[in-house]
Design a protein around this motif. Sequence first.
Motif, PDB file in Angstrom:
ATOM      1  N   SER A 265       0.828  -1.201   0.000  1.00 21.44           N
ATOM      2  CA  SER A 265       0.000   0.000   0.000  1.00 21.44           C
ATOM      3  C   SER A 265       0.863   1.252   0.000  1.00 21.44           C
ATOM      4  O   SER A 265       1.962   1.262   0.565  1.00 21.44           O
ATOM      5  CB  SER A 265      -0.921   0.019   1.221  1.00 21.44           C
ATOM      6  N   PRO A 266       0.392   2.329  -0.618  1.00 20.51           N
ATOM      7  CA  PRO A 266       1.139   3.589  -0.580  1.00 20.51           C
ATOM      8  C   PRO A 266       1.100   4.184   0.827  1.00 20.51           C
ATOM      9  O   PRO A 266       0.273   3.797   1.665  1.00 20.51           O
ATOM     10  CB  PRO A 266       0.385   4.472  -1.581  1.00 20.51           C
ATOM     11  N   TYR A 313      -3.595   7.762  -6.607  1.00 21.27           N
ATOM     12  CA  TYR A 313      -2.300   7.206  -7.007  1.00 21.27           C
ATOM     13  C   TYR A 313      -2.518   6.154  -8.085  1.00 21.27           C
ATOM     14  O   TYR A 313      -3.520   5.425  -8.069  1.00 21.27           O
ATOM     15  CB  TYR A 313      -1.593   6.552  -5.821  1.00 21.27           C
ATOM     16  N   LYS A 314      -1.557   6.064  -8.989  1.00 25.17           N
ATOM     17  CA  LYS A 314      -1.574   5.028 -10.024  1.00 25.17           C
ATOM     18  C   LYS A 314      -0.365   4.124  -9.828  1.00 25.17           C
ATOM     19  O   LYS A 314       0.751   4.603  -9.606  1.00 25.17           O
ATOM     20  CB  LYS A 314      -1.531   5.661 -11.418  1.00 25.17           C
ATOM     21  N   TYR A 315      -0.612   2.803  -9.913  1.00 27.85           N
ATOM     22  CA  TYR A 315       0.490   1.852  -9.766  1.00 27.85           C
ATOM     23  C   TYR A 315       1.107   1.599 -11.132  1.00 27.85           C
ATOM     24  O   TYR A 315       0.453   1.119 -12.058  1.00 27.85           O
ATOM     25  CB  TYR A 315      -0.016   0.545  -9.166  1.00 27.85           C
ATOM     26  N   LYS A 319       5.659   0.829  -8.710  1.00 29.18           N
ATOM     27  CA  LYS A 319       5.650   1.898  -7.698  1.00 29.18           C
ATOM     28  C   LYS A 319       4.401   2.745  -7.862  1.00 29.18           C
ATOM     29  O   LYS A 319       3.760   2.755  -8.920  1.00 29.18           O
ATOM     30  CB  LYS A 319       6.902   2.760  -7.817  1.00 29.18           C
ATOM     31  N   TRP A 320       4.064   3.441  -6.786  1.00 27.66           N
ATOM     32  CA  TRP A 320       2.887   4.308  -6.787  1.00 27.66           C
ATOM     33  C   TRP A 320       3.272   5.709  -7.257  1.00 27.66           C
ATOM     34  O   TRP A 320       4.220   6.295  -6.754  1.00 27.66           O
ATOM     35  CB  TRP A 320       2.277   4.384  -5.387  1.00 27.66           C
ATOM     36  N   GLN A 322       1.848   9.568  -7.793  1.00 23.19           N
ATOM     37  CA  GLN A 322       0.777  10.489  -7.435  1.00 23.19           C
ATOM     38  C   GLN A 322       0.282  11.225  -8.678  1.00 23.19           C
ATOM     39  O   GLN A 322       1.057  11.781  -9.448  1.00 23.19           O
ATOM     40  CB  GLN A 322       1.272  11.490  -6.387  1.00 23.19           C
ATOM     41  N   TYR A 347      -5.371   1.695  -9.103  1.00 26.70           N
ATOM     42  CA  TYR A 347      -5.335   3.001  -8.461  1.00 26.70           C
ATOM     43  C   TYR A 347      -5.592   2.862  -6.967  1.00 26.70           C
ATOM     44  O   TYR A 347      -6.138   1.846  -6.498  1.00 26.70           O
ATOM     45  CB  TYR A 347      -6.386   3.934  -9.067  1.00 26.70           C
ATOM     46  N   SER A 348      -5.220   3.869  -6.224  1.00 24.95           N
ATOM     47  CA  SER A 348      -5.552   3.932  -4.803  1.00 24.95           C
ATOM     48  C   SER A 348      -5.920   5.363  -4.446  1.00 24.95           C
ATOM     49  O   SER A 348      -5.364   6.322  -4.984  1.00 24.95           O
ATOM     50  CB  SER A 348      -4.379   3.453  -3.938  1.00 24.95           C
TER      51      SER A 348
END
Length: 407
Positions: A265-266, A313-315, A319-320, A322, A347-348
Amino acid sequence: YNNLIYNNYFNNSQNFLIEDSSNFWNTTKTPEKNIIGGQYIAGNYWATPDGNGFSENITKCNPGTDGICKNRYELDSDNIDYHPLTAINLKISNITYSPLYPYTSDEITISADISSTSITGKIKINIYDGNNLIYTIDSYSISSGQTKTLSFILKNPFSGIHNIKIVIDANNTYPEINEDDNILSTEIYVRSKYVPSSSTFYSISSDYSGGSAATNRISEGQSISYNFSLPKLDIQEIILTFTNSVSGISIKVNQIQEPPTGIISPSGELYAFITVDKTNFRDEDISSTTIKFRVPISWINENNINESSIVLYKYENNKWIQLQTSLISRDGNYLYFSAISQGLSLYSIVGQVKTTSQSPVAEEKPSTKPTTSEKPIDYIWIIALSIIVILIILLTVVLFNKYKQVK
């Protein structure tokens, strides 16, 4: 003899009886509203109850666009209407469609009125969607004085604007006083929307939501909008602009609380993970992506989240990253955001907990003033007080001795 007879509406089985006389049956063509509502005063309107009078018969009249027959009407050799009036015309009007706000899943019913003035026969009708001919009716029957409603269905509409154009008398079989009213157009904006059903949408737990949407064909440079209106899905809309033509595409969106296996998780307070799966197109086919989402105010308050810190956020490449995220609106229950992405991925939605800022505590410095216990003893006052006490005692003794002697 020599009567001037013009601007009359004749509609009888026999409109005149002439016995050895010569008369004038028209005046000079003059711009003015005439007996049948035309633009010019000239001759007369010649009709019959069966609808086949001279002014009603296309072949005999040969109507002009000014509402006057190009052919003259000879009652006899000495009685001629050189400018008989005509109203021969076909007209399309009142185009409508239903539903008023259609989606790609809808069948759109399109209707229009076709009316005839003095034309009885069959006409050809072409229907276009943009430059594409989608329907042709070769023999549409119409009668003089009749108004009919033409209806057809637009099936499987693509997302975007449909320019629907209907052309009546498409092969120009009938010369008319006004050819311009043979064409009628309207724009229909069709939106993409996935409507869930029991067979395509399900919930496996309280923290899962999902939705999907599909589109038949997309042209190069076209933008489409997928709108999701599912209770548990906080992705509200995904807007894609395509650089290449694609067809049969679809996307599926899921909202989950735990990251896929092997993904960390970020940093920050996580609200949700979003997965977007695409079918029949690549990221290279998309020039831009806008993702609109919401976050409950209740979650923000419960977790003491700084509103300005909420981002998508996009993976990408393990890596994440922003994304550029903007707050666009709010209501009593949600904050609504928009983020710009390149392509589609995992995404997160993340926010940061507020930090309480405190003023630094100043270090205490030793006081330079002596404390009470540290004050020096004032011996002068002690000595003075002692002397006073001794004097009082001596005075008392002297007075007492004198009193005894006197006694």
